[in-house]
Scaffold this active site. Structure first.
Site, short mmCIF file in Angstrom:
data_model
loop_
_atom_site.label_atom_id
_atom_site.label_comp_id
_atom_site.label_asym_id
_atom_site.label_seq_id
_atom_site.Cartn_x
_atom_site.Cartn_y
_atom_site.Cartn_z
N ARG A 64 34.45 11.34 -22.25
CA ARG A 64 35.27 11.02 -21.09
C ARG A 64 35.70 12.31 -20.39
NH1 ARG A 64 33.47 6.55 -21.03
NH2 ARG A 64 34.60 4.62 -21.37
N HIS A 114 28.36 9.55 -14.35
CA HIS A 114 28.75 8.59 -15.41
C HIS A 114 27.69 7.49 -15.55
CE1 HIS A 114 32.46 6.79 -17.63
NE2 HIS A 114 31.34 6.32 -18.15
P1 NDP Z 1 33.31 4.73 -31.93
O1 NDP Z 1 34.71 4.22 -31.92
O2 NDP Z 1 32.28 3.95 -32.65
O3 NDP Z 1 33.28 6.21 -32.55
C1 NDP Z 1 34.25 7.15 -32.24
C2 NDP Z 1 34.05 8.37 -33.13
O4 NDP Z 1 34.96 9.39 -32.70
C3 NDP Z 1 34.35 8.09 -34.60
O5 NDP Z 1 33.45 8.80 -35.41
C4 NDP Z 1 35.76 8.67 -34.76
O6 NDP Z 1 36.07 9.11 -36.05
C5 NDP Z 1 35.69 9.85 -33.83
N1 NDP Z 1 37.02 10.29 -33.43
C6 NDP Z 1 37.95 9.62 -32.72
N2 NDP Z 1 39.06 10.36 -32.58
C7 NDP Z 1 38.83 11.52 -33.24
C8 NDP Z 1 39.59 12.68 -33.46
N3 NDP Z 1 40.84 12.80 -33.00
N4 NDP Z 1 39.04 13.67 -34.18
C9 NDP Z 1 37.79 13.56 -34.68
N5 NDP Z 1 37.00 12.48 -34.49
C10 NDP Z 1 37.52 11.47 -33.77
O7 NDP Z 1 32.91 4.94 -30.40
P2 NDP Z 1 31.44 4.91 -29.75
O8 NDP Z 1 30.56 5.80 -30.51
O9 NDP Z 1 30.99 3.52 -29.52
O10 NDP Z 1 31.76 5.51 -28.29
C11 NDP Z 1 32.32 6.80 -28.15
C12 NDP Z 1 32.73 7.05 -26.72
O11 NDP Z 1 31.59 7.29 -25.90
C13 NDP Z 1 33.42 5.91 -25.98
O12 NDP Z 1 34.77 5.78 -26.37
C14 NDP Z 1 33.29 6.36 -24.55
O13 NDP Z 1 34.35 7.21 -24.20
C15 NDP Z 1 31.97 7.15 -24.54
N6 NDP Z 1 30.93 6.46 -23.79
C16 NDP Z 1 30.42 7.05 -22.66
C17 NDP Z 1 29.42 6.44 -21.94
C18 NDP Z 1 28.83 7.11 -20.76
O14 NDP Z 1 28.04 6.48 -20.05
N7 NDP Z 1 29.13 8.37 -20.51
C19 NDP Z 1 28.89 5.13 -22.32
C20 NDP Z 1 29.47 4.60 -23.52
C21 NDP Z 1 30.47 5.25 -24.22
P3 NDP Z 1 36.18 8.06 -37.28
O15 NDP Z 1 34.75 7.64 -37.54
O16 NDP Z 1 36.72 8.86 -38.38
O17 NDP Z 1 37.02 6.93 -36.81
C1 OXD Z 2 31.51 2.82 -21.57
C2 OXD Z 2 31.12 3.56 -20.38
O1 OXD Z 2 32.52 3.15 -22.21
O2 OXD Z 2 30.38 3.02 -19.56
O3 OXD Z 2 30.79 1.87 -21.92
O4 OXD Z 2 31.49 4.72 -20.24
#
Ligand code: NDP
Ligand code: OXD
Length: 308
Positions: free
Chosen positions: A223, A271
């Site tokens: 993000r 994005h």
């Molecule tokens: P998940 O919730 O499956 O995974 C999040 C990961 O981040 C987990 O491994 C979590 O750790 C880790 N995490 C969260 N907070 C912290 C922290 N403070 N310190 C260290 N690690 C942390 O999310 P997704 O993989 O499904 O998606 C991730 C993000 O990708 C979305 O939230 C979104 O912002 C972004 N995204 C962007 C898109 C784009 O088009 N640019 C499209 C889709 C998503 P733990 O495993 O220990 O909980």
């Molecule tokens: C999502 C995105 O979070 O589009 O799916 O960024």
């Protein structure tokens, strides 16, 4: 027990057509049409209406159309309403493709070669192999894990960083703030796939960049507010970072006069790294609704205390 979809209307029509085929017994409405609001049990939305509970008095689950939920104001959503984010194989595949594109372009020094092409310079540089390229992925969730597996299969030297520990696996995963310095010190290409929370806002800053090796590169697909843009520009301009590929920025859209647009070492996309694919996302939604109706745990239910 109807479903209302409130997001991009063109994609919504695709969802509607697919649902009519796959689950014709379920009533499905495209916002602002809601049918009888008292029948609405499931809302699929990027942004719910402000007056969510007065709109839908029998709402059972709020499904985010995206993988992230940071666009939601959790304080305005009743605490007993489950919120579920999108886990969709089509979205995961799109993210794998985007990150592979970015990592391969950076490994093969494409920002330099594109600049050379514009200047009509024919000048090969020493090549770094995948095995010699250390990729570090911040966030080892649905997307980060899938991206790491694919990069590792191409021979990249991969590691991940998460909040909580993982059992040992093929790709080493560091966890917690105390492990961040070691993870950064072994990372040539840093990929951010973290959710936006109070802990990750502004995380990509000078202190983090300084712990990366000289000429490291950044790929941000998490993000925009996770990146301090002025710190990135400073790290690029003093040559400490070599390049950045940014799919997300703050604000979006980026104002036309912003310095990032014209920076020679920055690639920007609006994005588009990945989005839910109606064909697979609808299956994921229906499977979760069935789980909910059987009293089982839904996939992707968010934990409000963690914020993701
Ligand atoms: P998940 O919730 O499956 O995974 C999040 C990961 O981040 C987990 O491994 C979590 O750790 C880790 N995490 C969260 N907070 C912290 C922290 N403070 N310190 C260290 N690690 C942390 O999310 P997704 O993989 O499904 O998606 C991730 C993000 O990708 C979305 O939230 C979104 O912002 C972004 N995204 C962007 C898109 C784009 O088009 N640019 C499209 C889709 C998503 P733990 O495993 O220990 O909980
Ligand atoms: C999502 C995105 O979070 O589009 O799916 O960024």
């Amino acid at each position: 027990m109807s479903i209302v979809y409130k997001s991009d209307p063109v994609r919504g029509q695709r969802w509607q057509a697919l649902l009519a085929d796959k689950a014709p017994e379920r009533a499905f409405h495209l916002w602002p049409d809601c049918g009888n609001p008292d029948d609405v049990c499931y809302l699929v939305a990027w942004q719910p209406p402000d007056d969510l509970t007065t709109c839908f008095s029998n709402l059972r689950v709020l499904f985010s159309i995206g993988a992230g939920v940071d666009q939601l104001d959790l304080d305005r959503i009743p605490t007993d309403l489950p919120i579920v984010r999108m886990i969709d194989p089509g979205l995961t595949q799109g993210m794998i493709e985007y990150v592979l594109f970015a990592v391969l372009a950076l490994q093969r020094d494409m920002p330099s070669y594109l600049a050379q092409q514009r200047a009509r310079v024919w000048q090969p540089h020493p090549q770094r192999s995948a095995a010699e390229t250390r990729v570090g992925v911040l966030g080892v969730g649905e997307l980060g894990q899938a991206v790491l597996e694919r990069l590792a299969s191409l021979g990249f030297d991969c590691a991940g960083w998460s909040r909580s520990p993982r059992p040992p696996g093929a790709v080493p995963v560091w966890h917690g703030d105390q492990a961040l310095p070691d993870f950064l010190a072994r990372t040539d290409i840093l990929v951010c796939l973290l959710p936006l929370t109070s802990a990750t806002r502004g995380l990509l800053n000078t202190a983090v960049f300084d712990q990366l090796p000289e000429s490291a590169a950044l790929v941000n697909v998490g993000r925009g507010p996770q990146l301090v843009i002025d710190d990135l520009l400073a790290a690029l301009d003093r040559g400490h970072l070599g390049a950045a590929v940014l799919d997300v920025v703050d604000p979006e859209p980026l104002p036309s006069e912003h310095a990032l647009w014209a920076h020679p070492r920055v690639w920007l996309t609006p994005h588009i790294a990945s989005a839910p694919q109606p064909e697979t996302a609808l299956d994921a939604l229906l499977a979760n609704i069935e789980r909910f109706e059987r009293g089982e745990a839904m996939h992707g239910k968010i934990d409000r205390t963690r914020g993701y």
